[in-house]
Design an enzyme around this catalytic site. Sequence first.
Site, mmCIF file in Angstrom:
data_model
loop_
_atom_site.group_PDB
_atom_site.id
_atom_site.type_symbol
_atom_site.label_atom_id
_atom_site.label_comp_id
_atom_site.label_asym_id
_atom_site.label_seq_id
_atom_site.Cartn_x
_atom_site.Cartn_y
_atom_site.Cartn_z
ATOM 1 N N GLU A 336 13.479 1.979 19.247
ATOM 2 C CA GLU A 336 13.394 2.670 20.528
ATOM 3 C C GLU A 336 12.750 4.038 20.351
ATOM 4 O OE1 GLU A 336 17.878 4.435 21.056
ATOM 5 O OE2 GLU A 336 17.642 2.288 21.411
ATOM 6 N N CYS A 337 11.866 4.364 21.259
ATOM 7 C CA CYS A 337 11.180 5.645 21.340
ATOM 8 C C CYS A 337 10.527 6.019 20.005
ATOM 9 C CB CYS A 337 12.123 6.726 21.852
ATOM 10 S SG CYS A 337 11.234 8.098 22.633
#
Length: 460
Positions: A336-337
């Site tokens: 994520e991210c």
Amino acid sequence: MRIPRVLLAAGASGSGKTLITCGILQALIQRGKKVASFKCGPDYIDPMFHSRVLQTPSANLDPFFASEEVVRELLKENSAGCDMAVMEGVMGYYDGVAGTTLKASAYDLARITDTPVILIVNSKGMSLSLAAYIKGFLTYQEDSRIRGVIFNQMSPMIYPRMKKKIEEELGVKVLGYVPRVDECVIESRHLGLVLPDEIRDLRERLKKLAQVLEGTLDLDGIMKLAEEAPELHNGSELWKLHPSFGFCLSEPVRIGVAKDEAFCFFYKDNFRLLEKMGAELVPFSPIHDSHLPEKLDGILLYGGYPELYARELGENISMKEEIRSVCVRGMPCMAECGGFLYLHEELEDMSGNSYPMAGVIRGKSWRTLKLNRFGYITLTVNDKEADFFGKIPAHEFHYFESDNCGSDFHAAKPESSRGWDCIHLEEKMLAGFPHFYYYGNPAVPEWFLKKCLEYKKERH
């Protein structure tokens, strides 16, 4: 369950909540108290500062991510065995989802947990106008729960007069003031405060701040107010709220968790839920380690600041090649991210220099000059036949962009018609910009751990 507790809120961001919260935590510890701390909302960095004081992880409580019952259960679980719980609010006290609702505001958390609130008021440039300012917060909601006030950046000369005036006219207890302590100011950067490890002599600074607060705050009054918080009654068992809360693997799996200066945005409760479900978490560093830990069944790449360490990440060729190799061979991976950026073929650093990354996801990522897709979202899988999850609360907060964001989920902004497609969902990979809080939808970690167990059995 009896949990003495207070929530420290403010009228706006930048009012000194984090610094004062850390100072109070330090002062309580120096008095021999065992304290649990919490951050309202999805923020990763403020809890790191709490944790530096407490020497144990701080937790998040977020009424957008989780239901009211789950929030109360998490408060109870994370406060077990502690003398007192201290919560730090988010933004302005009444600022909630979409900026126009009370949902997920600090006020909302105080309401859900029935917690007394201390309003931190930045007093710079105000005197009697403070009375009007505080009165507005006291009366905007009938059940404001604001029981005390702390003045930040106030002169000791004016404090006794302002304390008398506010208490007589508004009937709210003034619990002290905080003078400006220049050497204790925490600097900021593009995603918020700098990280604790980047601040020289942070522990000493916080101890000095605690000594100042011992002389300027009514710490006994703060502890007394915390004792007045009502008992939290038992709610439903978590597995009754969502069946995935009761999930546990038939045998354990080993999950490698990227954890270093570049990958440092974690929710304490995510780790706890993974372990409850049967995962053994093994930290490793994509910056410093040459190889992955042995006998892994899956990889987790959370967010952080890979853009600040793009050169170091790019130069660690053996780690990049190993991660690409195991992902190609089918090892489950959630990213994520910042972790998602690392999986790209290229990543720009803060100066616009491009470096080769793991190459699991085709494309490159680069810095923009503004926040992209900022705030809470609700995710749903676009292919309904592949939807194991249902609705997933999540959030995005990034200055970087990708030319391959994925399109397997749809992200909808709350209280808005705005939305976009995002995330790569493959047989054993879930990767994209959104951040997940597993207690918001435990089907997410269940899916991942099931994939890890499948991979483990395939190898044997």
